[in-house]
Design an enzyme around this catalytic site. Structure first.
Site, short mmCIF file in Angstrom:
data_model
loop_
_atom_site.label_atom_id
_atom_site.label_comp_id
_atom_site.label_asym_id
_atom_site.label_seq_id
_atom_site.Cartn_x
_atom_site.Cartn_y
_atom_site.Cartn_z
N ARG A 1 67.99 -10.03 39.74
CA ARG A 1 69.56 -9.58 39.43
C ARG A 1 70.30 -9.83 40.44
O ARG A 1 71.63 -10.16 40.15
CB ARG A 1 69.20 -8.25 39.14
CG ARG A 1 68.57 -7.60 37.97
CD ARG A 1 68.74 -6.32 37.41
NE ARG A 1 67.50 -5.89 36.49
CZ ARG A 1 67.49 -6.47 35.31
NH1 ARG A 1 68.28 -7.17 34.81
NH2 ARG A 1 66.51 -6.05 34.61
N SER B 1 62.48 -3.41 29.03
CA SER B 1 61.67 -2.31 28.91
C SER B 1 61.04 -1.76 27.57
O SER B 1 59.95 -1.42 27.75
CB SER B 1 62.77 -1.21 29.06
OG SER B 1 63.34 -1.32 30.19
N GLY C 1 57.10 -3.75 38.51
CA GLY C 1 56.93 -2.37 38.94
C GLY C 1 57.01 -1.35 37.56
O GLY C 1 56.05 -0.41 37.80
N ARG D 1 56.20 -1.73 47.26
CA ARG D 1 57.24 -0.72 46.44
C ARG D 1 56.41 0.46 46.33
O ARG D 1 55.40 0.65 46.43
CB ARG D 1 57.51 -1.14 45.09
CG ARG D 1 58.41 -2.65 45.28
CD ARG D 1 58.74 -3.37 43.85
NE ARG D 1 59.49 -2.34 43.10
CZ ARG D 1 59.96 -2.79 41.69
NH1 ARG D 1 59.59 -3.92 41.14
NH2 ARG D 1 60.75 -2.14 41.18
N ASP E 1 70.16 -0.67 36.57
CA ASP E 1 69.84 -2.28 36.67
C ASP E 1 70.90 -3.34 36.61
O ASP E 1 71.03 -4.40 37.07
CB ASP E 1 68.80 -2.57 35.79
CG ASP E 1 67.21 -2.18 35.94
OD1 ASP E 1 66.97 -1.85 37.11
OD2 ASP E 1 66.44 -1.99 35.04
N LYS F 1 64.31 -1.02 44.62
CA LYS F 1 64.10 -2.05 43.47
C LYS F 1 63.25 -3.25 44.09
O LYS F 1 62.65 -3.20 45.12
CB LYS F 1 65.34 -2.43 43.01
CG LYS F 1 66.02 -1.35 42.21
CD LYS F 1 65.27 -0.75 40.82
CE LYS F 1 65.78 0.09 39.88
NZ LYS F 1 65.03 0.47 38.60
#
Length: 743
Positions: free
Chosen positions: A698, A329, A401, A429, A622, A649
């Site tokens: 993930r 991020s 995204g 998405r 997340d 996600k």
């Protein structure tokens, strides 16, 4: 005739291009006979001797009389000679025969066809193989010339489907990748990517050949000179014809190149270091990026693999001191705000993962000079809030995204139109959650069907500040609105229903931009200025979470994760694991660049199932794939609610994890906004088996961690996207004690 068969192949012109096509189809066994036509009898005899053709003729009508429906004619003559060949085909070509060609200028081929037949005949499929060699003639022909190269076809609207299919199958049999373009697009693209480089190479060698010192120039030329000027060894007659046939497009490309070359000369003459770095960094990055973008491939090498599978063997413990990659991020935001700042921003700890690289490339495409990344170091030469330039084409954002949503906010206030695109996953998405509040500010944003990418952000003039109440907790939506607020008249505020990560607010303040924060409200005023800063990106707690869970579930484990960001809007995983009984200690806590950082030590301790507090959900959104693995290894039931965000996600993470856990023998019942997992505290928890990560990084890493408490091997499919956030995950996992292979 079997699938892919072309009957007889008639090659008109048995040099490198035609001869190699003939050899490729013979090697693939898709034609029963090859007939060659060349006006030079000696060349025909040589082609037969070399096994390129089975029969050779000097007169085309004689050879055409041998053809039957389903056969294929390949016209492999210079561009300006195509019309004379077509004139003979008009009178003698049998019905049902397909014709294609290999000329470099398709507009010339179309003109020749229309002049001869009065229209584009349905049996003609114009094509251009993007392959060649310094050598020419039939002796240079080889059966692998087109393997892994591209062939561009430019069929007309009335081209027969059977004829097009026959040509496509023939080129695929030759090992080529087949693409389709319009004639106009082909000639313009090839003018820039093929014809212009030949112009430059021929001109450079010719210029140096007239230099008085040319003997030493050529004697001591380095490999780069030899590599670049290799194409000046190409057939002069062929290239003369190409230049004349595609004259307008080539002149346009030369004019653009001359303009840029003049600018580069001025930068060298004036000693303009920033301008030189801009040219060189953009060129270095763009060389591979353009090809990857057209093929919808990824920026990083790992992501380019068509398939990556994790093989995780059961058992083991994890230990040691680990430094996971930089926070994703913050890496995104450091590039964005550094690009819009006045001055030079230095970034350390930048995550060189796929998503962050997509953001970096986007700003390069908009004229920002960015050096690196080199070992996590990036230097950004900011252009100011109003210094971005229109990119040369759509901004391709891969799977990110975050890039798309935050860029939508930044670009809403620019004075140019820009399209944002991504890969297949990103294209599914939802984007209206960002687009709708931006439209309230006056932005003009068009989306694809159902509010999904691509996004077209149009120049809308002055934006107006709004007070926006977020319907759901989302750091990306909040950030997009606040970033658009930098360009809006008056105040822009966001109010969130629950706390979300506040990296945007913190980093804006780090760049000298005032942000008022009052509980759930964040406010910015338009018209300010960002000032360059030094950014030290801490290790990403979302990446650290996998090793935190690994140590928490594996008896005997003891791991210290160094320099991890523990931003209070991101530390939900710590609180949730502690509530489950996890042994977690924060050491060496400190503040770096306005962000709290600590070394996180995690030792094994038995876990228990809990009802996860909804207040913690947005603080760990997340990290839930990893936390689901912890829940499966806990005594009793773990219940998650209020996490509907997980369903939109990179995959529907609730369903994907529930499916995978079920395959591995764990009871996991998904709900509309969460999941119920029945844990097992002792021994092997997971049975082993094959799970599909659905291309979600993930999900893939979470099931790799599950192997520590598995009874048998866990095979995890579609793991290439791990590079989006954690490029060296497999290496670090093996070094810490997991038994993981990457295939």
């Amino acid at each position: 005739m079997g699938q892919g068969q072309v009957g007889r192949l008639l090659v008109i012109g048995v040099g490198l291009i035609g001869g190699s096509f003939a050899l490729a189809l013979k090697a693939a066994g898709v034609c029963r006979e090859v007939i060659g036509v060349t006006p030079q009898r000696e060349a025909g005899e040589q082609a037969k001797t070399l096994g390129v053709v089975d029969r050779a003729y000097t007169h085309l009508p004689e050879a055409l009389g041998l053809l039957q429906p389903g056969d294929l004619v390949f016209v492999a003559v210079p561009t300006l000679a195509v019309e004379s060949v077509f004139a003979q085909l008009k009178d003698f070509l049998p019905t049902g025969v397909t014709v294609t060609d290999g000329a470099s200028v398709k507009g010339s081929v179309r003109s020749a066809a229309e002049k001869v037949w009065g229209e584009m005949p349905s049996f003609l499929v114009p094509g251009h193989p993007i392959a060649g060699s310094e050598r020419s003639g039939v002796s240079a022909a080889r059966d692998d010339l087109y393997r892994d190269h591209r062939i561009i076809l430019t069929p007309a609207p009335d081209t027969g489907a059977d004829h097009l299919r026959r040509v496509v199958q023939a080129w695929q049999a030759a090992g080529a990748e087949v693409l389709e373009m319009s004639v106009e697009e082909h000639d313009e693209v090839l003018a820039a990517t093929s014809h212009l480089p030949h112009v430059i190479a021929f001109s450079l060698v010719d210029t140096l050949a007239h230099d008085a010192e040319n003997e030493n120039i050529f004697r001591y030329a380095a490999g780069g000179f030899r590599d670049f000027t290799r194409i000046a060894s190409s057939d002069p007659v062929m290239w003369r014809d190409i230049m004349l046939a595609n004259r307008e497009a080539i002149l346009k490309a030369i004019d653009l190149y001359s303009l840029n070359l003049s600018s580069l000369r001025s930068a060298i003459a004036s000693g303009d270091s920033a301008a030189l770095m801009g040219v060189f960094t953009r060129a270095k990055a763009a060389r591979d990026h353009f090809t990857k973008m057209l093929a919808k491939q990824a920026y990083s090498e790992t992501m380019q693999a068509q398939e990556v599978t994790f093989i995780a063997q059961p058992g083991g413990t994890v230990s040691g001191k680990l430094r996971v990659p930089g926070d994703k991020s913050m890496s995104h935001r450091s590039i964005m705000l550094g690009s819009l700042a006045e001055g030079v921003t230095e970034v350390q700890g930048f995550l060189e993962g796929e998503d962050a690289l997509a953001t970096l490339q986007a700003f390069r495409d908009m004229g920002v000079v960015i050096e690196g990344p080199h070992d996590g170091r990036v230097t950004i030469h900011g252009v100011g809030l109003h210094g971005l330039k229109a990119p040369p084409g759509p901004l391709y954002l891969g799977n990110s995204g975050t890039s798309m949503r935050l860029l939508a906010g930044l670009l809403a206030g620019q004075g140019f139109d820009v399209s944002l695109t991504g890969d297949e996953s990103l294209s599914k998405r939802p984007m209206n959650r960002v687009a709708n509040p931006l439209r309230e500010m006056g932005a003009i944003i068009e989306t694809g069907p159902e509010g999904r990418p691509p996004l077209l952000v149009k120049s809308a003039g002055q934006l107006s500040g709004i007070q926006y109440q977020l319907p759901m907790a989302s750091a990306q939506v909040k950030s997009a609105v606040l970033l658009a607020g930098l360009y809006a008249q008056g105040e822009t505020s966001t109010v969130e229903p629950a706390p979300t990560r506040d990296h945007t607010e913190r980093m804006l303040q780090g760049f000298g931009y005032s942000v008022e924060r009052d509980g759930a409200r964040a406010t910015v005023c338009g018209g300010g200025e960002l000032k360059a800063a030094r950014i030290d990106v801490p290790a990403d707690i979302s990446s650290a979470a996998f090793f935190m869970v690994a140590a928490a579930i594996s008896p005997g484990s003891d791991v210290t994760l160094e320099h991890v960001g523990i931003n209070p809007t991101r530390d939900g995983v710590i609180h949730i694991l502690r509530a489950m009984g996890g042994d977690i200690e924060l050491q060496n806590t400190r503040t770096v660049g306005g962000e709290p950082v600590a070394d996180i030590r995690v030792r094994y301790a038995p876990l228990r199932g809990i009802l996860i507090p909804e207040a913690q959900v947005p603080l760990a959104i997340d990290e839930f794939p990893a936390l689901f693995i912890a829940a499966a290894c806990a005594q009793g039931e773990t219940v998650l609610t209020g996490a509907e965000e997980l369903r939109v996600k990179e995959s529907d993470r609730i369903q994907a994890m529930a499916d995978g856990l079920s395959v591995l023998g764990v009871s996991a019942n998904p709900t509309k906004d969460g999941i119920v997992i029945a844990g097992t505290s002792g021994g092997a928890v997971f049975t082993g088996g094959t799970v599909d990560s659905l291309g979600d990084h993930r999900i893939a890493m979470a099931f790799a961690v599950a192997s520590l408490r598995a009874r048998d091997t866990i095979r995890i499919l579609h793991c290439a996207n791990v590079a989006t956030s954690f490029p060296n995950f497999a290496e670090l996992a093996v070094g810490s004690g997991l038994k993981l292979q990457q295939l």
